[in-house]
Design a protein around this motif. Structure first.
Motif, PDB file in Angstrom:
ATOM      1  N   GLY A 246       0.796  -1.221   0.000  1.00 52.58           N
ATOM      2  CA  GLY A 246       0.000   0.000   0.000  1.00 52.58           C
ATOM      3  C   GLY A 246       0.827   1.268   0.000  1.00 52.58           C
ATOM      4  O   GLY A 246       2.059   1.241  -0.017  1.00 52.58           O
ATOM      5  N   CYS A 247       0.124   2.385   0.002  1.00 54.88           N
ATOM      6  CA  CYS A 247       0.799   3.686  -0.049  1.00 54.88           C
ATOM      7  C   CYS A 247      -0.104   4.742   0.572  1.00 54.88           C
ATOM      8  O   CYS A 247      -1.304   4.739   0.360  1.00 54.88           O
ATOM      9  N   ASN A 248       0.520   5.641   1.359  1.00 50.76           N
ATOM     10  CA  ASN A 248      -0.253   6.708   2.010  1.00 50.76           C
ATOM     11  C   ASN A 248       0.019   8.067   1.398  1.00 50.76           C
ATOM     12  O   ASN A 248      -0.386   9.079   1.948  1.00 50.76           O
ATOM     13  N   ASN A 249       0.754   8.108   0.307  1.00 54.42           N
ATOM     14  CA  ASN A 249       1.252   9.413  -0.128  1.00 54.42           C
ATOM     15  C   ASN A 249       0.286  10.249  -0.953  1.00 54.42           C
ATOM     16  O   ASN A 249       0.376  11.459  -0.969  1.00 54.42           O
ATOM     17  N   PHE A 250      -0.583   9.605  -1.658  1.00 52.52           N
ATOM     18  CA  PHE A 250      -1.553  10.328  -2.478  1.00 52.52           C
ATOM     19  C   PHE A 250      -0.917  11.400  -3.360  1.00 52.52           C
ATOM     20  O   PHE A 250      -1.332  12.567  -3.319  1.00 52.52           O
ATOM     21  N   CYS A 251       0.079  11.024  -4.138  1.00 49.58           N
ATOM     22  CA  CYS A 251       0.548  11.925  -5.185  1.00 49.58           C
ATOM     23  C   CYS A 251      -0.673  12.160  -6.083  1.00 49.58           C
ATOM     24  O   CYS A 251      -1.439  11.220  -6.337  1.00 49.58           O
ATOM     25  N   SER A 252      -0.845  13.381  -6.560  1.00 48.33           N
ATOM     26  CA  SER A 252      -2.164  13.739  -7.114  1.00 48.33           C
ATOM     27  C   SER A 252      -2.502  13.038  -8.428  1.00 48.33           C
ATOM     28  O   SER A 252      -3.645  13.005  -8.834  1.00 48.33           O
ATOM     29  N   TYR A 253      -1.497  12.455  -9.107  1.00 45.48           N
ATOM     30  CA  TYR A 253      -1.731  11.767 -10.386  1.00 45.48           C
ATOM     31  C   TYR A 253      -1.935  10.262 -10.203  1.00 45.48           C
ATOM     32  O   TYR A 253      -2.305   9.556 -11.131  1.00 45.48           O
ATOM     33  N   CYS A 254      -1.683   9.764  -8.985  1.00 50.61           N
ATOM     34  CA  CYS A 254      -1.436   8.311  -8.849  1.00 50.61           C
ATOM     35  C   CYS A 254      -2.633   7.559  -8.289  1.00 50.61           C
ATOM     36  O   CYS A 254      -3.237   7.946  -7.283  1.00 50.61           O
ATOM     37  N   ILE A 255      -2.940   6.453  -8.917  1.00 48.95           N
ATOM     38  CA  ILE A 255      -4.105   5.661  -8.524  1.00 48.95           C
ATOM     39  C   ILE A 255      -3.744   4.582  -7.480  1.00 48.95           C
ATOM     40  O   ILE A 255      -4.622   3.990  -6.866  1.00 48.95           O
ATOM     41  N   VAL A 256      -2.431   4.396  -7.277  1.00 48.49           N
ATOM     42  CA  VAL A 256      -1.982   3.301  -6.399  1.00 48.49           C
ATOM     43  C   VAL A 256      -2.616   3.315  -5.003  1.00 48.49           C
ATOM     44  O   VAL A 256      -3.101   2.285  -4.533  1.00 48.49           O
ATOM     45  N   PRO A 257      -2.664   4.459  -4.324  1.00 48.42           N
ATOM     46  CA  PRO A 257      -3.257   4.428  -2.977  1.00 48.42           C
ATOM     47  C   PRO A 257      -4.712   3.963  -2.982  1.00 48.42           C
ATOM     48  O   PRO A 257      -5.193   3.419  -1.986  1.00 48.42           O
ATOM     49  N   TYR A 258      -5.400   4.175  -4.094  1.00 48.87           N
ATOM     50  CA  TYR A 258      -6.815   3.772  -4.168  1.00 48.87           C
ATOM     51  C   TYR A 258      -6.951   2.278  -4.432  1.00 48.87           C
ATOM     52  O   TYR A 258      -7.911   1.659  -4.011  1.00 48.87           O
TER      53      TYR A 258
HETATM   54 FE1  SF4 Z   1       2.482   6.242  -3.789  1.00 43.85          FE
HETATM   55 FE2  SF4 Z   1       1.857   6.591  -6.357  1.00 43.85          FE
HETATM   56 FE3  SF4 Z   1       3.131   8.497  -5.112  1.00 43.85          FE
HETATM   57 FE4  SF4 Z   1       4.381   6.198  -5.683  1.00 43.85          FE
HETATM   58  S1  SF4 Z   1       3.668   7.706  -7.141  1.00 43.85           S
HETATM   59  S2  SF4 Z   1       4.458   7.313  -3.779  1.00 43.85           S
HETATM   60  S3  SF4 Z   1       2.722   4.746  -5.418  1.00 43.85           S
HETATM   61  S4  SF4 Z   1       1.078   7.772  -4.603  1.00 43.85           S
END
Ligand code: SF4
Ligand code: 5AD
Length: 475
Positions: free
Chosen positions: A193-205
């Protein structure tokens, strides 16, 4: 239809899955006897190293259940382990599903299962229900450990598609069979998982919140791998630098590395991915003093423009990133740096792209993966104004790529004539007289040798620079 998502404590869950696997074994044996032939399976992986590792787990279970693993999608069971970081990964899956459908019409035994990140998106599930109703099973990233149970469902008479998706999990269930691609190296999940919520990234969802495995479990897994012939591990997590933050035990990623370093017989340690905002001085110190941690750091920058980094919610600036690179290079002069770059983020101007290009030159990356921004529904960036025109993105992408390649060539050329330790990975795909392997800094080297060298660390003289790799000779 969906199975219940009640979650047992992990020891109980493992017992339950082992029991399911025994049942699957019996069902496969019965089906094989009835058909008078083997049952075959094929797992196709899209996306990152986390997905590759998950596919090894799926294959481990399939093999133990009695399936014969093949490379061809002609198989009786085809599993697509999908990725959804960029839309083109989704489009590839849809395209290939059409092909699987025509194969399924010819083989009545054929079954199709879909799993991975793309399946965690509700809009995708709607499309699959409507247009791809021939799919037999859909499951997600949170319940992959239940695959043995889901397999039993596939092997018993049923009607229609089973969709089993969970929004999240607190569970970490490992310790089920794994079919490794390489005998001598392995990925090891240290967090999910990931908690960062970079604004382009779907990974946390699609991968949920950060969860770290206990150091004890990780160490036990690596010790078992080493006993089984593994000499190199790749520690995997979306953001390994925040390892340990949600654990009761008092541990950091740097201290985990020190514990792993102490494992006898393990020769090399790699890890990915590092978020620049969380990379500590403690980690730099541990890397500097380590003889096992490879001289390579993948440090995604995404953009060289502070204005864009802010909109991306990366939580570092151009200056702080460059300062970090300086500290890294001062402490570890032979460290190779690679990165990810996104071109075409909403609002990105020609000047921002120039900032990224200057960044590539200034850092002197050994390699960089350059991506065109892909709009992911549900992320903050998808609704930002000033989405960049396709024409400008293409132009900017080519400009960045050219400088990335120039810089990488220059970096690679520095090693000509040196002797480096190479872990031999394979016989060369194009020339069977050569073997291929990687240096500690991840650079690829091909040199004359045979398959007996696979899995060994050998010293190789780097004779001929071929741009992004070397031709060498064993010394
Ligand atoms: Fe997390 Fe996506 Fe940002 Fe990587 S790019 S740190 S997976 S939100
Ligand atoms: N568009 C393009 N690239 C993306 N990445 C993540 N999300 C997107 C997106 N929406 C890239 C980032 C990340 C890498 C794994 O994928 O560069 O570091």
């Amino acid at each position: 239809m969906s199975l219940t998502s009640n979650q047992l404590p992990s020891e109980e869950e493992i017992l339950k899955q082992r029991a399911a696997l025994d049942k699957a074994k019996q069902l496969v044996a019965e089906k094989k006897a009835k058909l008078g032939r083997d049952l075959t399976c094929c797992v196709t992986t899209f996306g990152c190293q986390m997905n590759s590792r998950d596919s090894e787990k799926l294959l481990g279970i399939l093999k133990e259940a009695g399936y014969r693993i093949i490379d061809s999608e002609d198989a009786d069971l085809v599993v697509y382990n999908t990725c959804t970081v960029r839309d083109n990964a989704n489009q590839r899956v849809y395209g290939r599903l059409g092909h699987l459908h025509s194969m399924k019409k010819k083989n009545p035994q054929k079954q199709i299962a879909l799993c991975g990140c793309m399946m965690q998106e509700p809009s995708v599930i709607e499309i699959i229900r409507q247009k791809y109703s021939f799919v037999d099973l859909v499951f997600g990233t949170h319940n992959i450990y239940k695959f043995a149970e889901l397999l039993c469902h596939l092997l018993t008479p049923h009607k229609g598609m089973l969709i089993d998706l969970w929004d999240e999990t607190t569970q970490i269930v490992e310790e089920l069979p794994v079919e490794r691609k390489y005998s001598f190296k392995s990925g090891v999940n240290i967090m999910f998982g990931c908690n960062n919520f970079c604004s382009y990234c779907i990974v946390p969802y699609v991968r949920g919140r950060e969860r770290s495995r206990s150091s004890e479990e990780i160490l036990d897994e690596i010790k078992a791998l080493v006993a089984d012939g593994v000499v190199e591990v790749m520690l995997l997590g979306q953001n390994v630098n925040s390892y340990g933050k949600n654990l009761k035990e008092d541990i950091t990623f740097a201290r985990l590395l020190q514990k792993i370093e102490a494992i006898e017989g393990l020769k090399r340690i790699r890890f990915m991915t590092s978020h620049p905002k969380d990379l500590s001085d403690e980690l730099i110190e541990v890397m500097k003093n380590s003889s096992k941690i490879c001289r390579h750091l993948h440090l995604p920058v995404q953009s060289g423009s502070t204005r864009i980094l802010e909109k991306m919610n990366r939580r570092y600036t151009r200056e702080s990133y460059l300062e970090l690179v300086k500290r890294l290079k001062n402490s570890i002069p032979d460290l190779s740096l690679t990165t990810d770059i996104i071109v075409g983020f909403p609002g990105e101007t020609y000047e921002d792209v120039q900032d990224t290009i200057n960044m590539v030159r200034e850092v002197g990356y050994d390699n960089a993966f350059t991506f065109i921004y892909s709009k992911r529904t549900g992320t903050p960036a998808a609704t930002m104004e000033n989405q960049v025109s396709e024409e400008d993105v293409k132009k900017h992408f080519d400009m960045v790529l050219q400088v990335v390649q120039e810089t990488a060539r220059k970096q690679v050329s520095k090693f000509t004539g040196q002797v480096a330790e190479v872990l031999v990975e394979d016989v060369n795909e194009h020339d069977p007289a050569l073997v291929s392997g990687r240096m500690s800094n991840n650079l690829l080297v091909h040199f004359p040798g045979d398959k007996a060298l696979i899995g060994q660390l050998v010293n190789v003289k780097l004779v001929e620079n071929k741009g992004f790799y070397y031709i060498g000779e064993q010394v």
